[in-house]
Design a protein around this motif. Structure first.
Motif: not given
Length: 114
Positions: A12-34
């Motif tokens: 969370p809070g890490e800057l992403l570039d346009d080529s970075a791909l996140l998993s569902l779990e990574d996205l949830a963690r980044t949003c502080h959601m389940a």
């Protein structure tokens, strides 16, 4: 860090570039959601993702949108569809402002209000 599928784990809070791909779990963690929260928004068509290998992958623009949805839902206790509509409007205003800036840069500022 990498996950089991050799996808970089984004903190969370890490800057992403346009080529970075996140998993569902990574996205949830980044949003502080389940993860279920992300899945529900995917099923409702409120978030977009690619699934070429059967695993969801999210681009950085989706991270921004998902964070905005989570913030609107949490802060204002907004229905997910209302939060998505609000996010759409925020994104459209930002896009129009950017176009106006480019136009003004090319032609000079328009008439100023009195």
């Amino acid at each position: 860090m990498t996950s089991a599928h050799n996808t970089p784990t984004v903190q969370p809070g890490e800057l992403l570039d346009d080529s970075a791909l996140l998993s569902l779990e990574d996205l949830a963690r980044t949003c502080h959601m389940a993860p279920d929260w992300v899945s529900e928004r995917l099923e409702a068509g409120l978030l977009q993702a690619d699934s070429p290998d059967g695993h969801w992958r999210f681009v950085s623009a989706t991270v921004v949108r998902a964070r905005r949805l989570a913030q609107l839902e949490t802060t204002f206790d907004a229905d997910p569809h209302l939060a998505a509509l609000t996010a759409d409007l925020i994104e459209e205003v930002a896009h129009l402002r950017q176009r106006l800036q480019h136009l003004e840069a090319a032609t000079g500022p328009g008439p100023q209000p009195r």
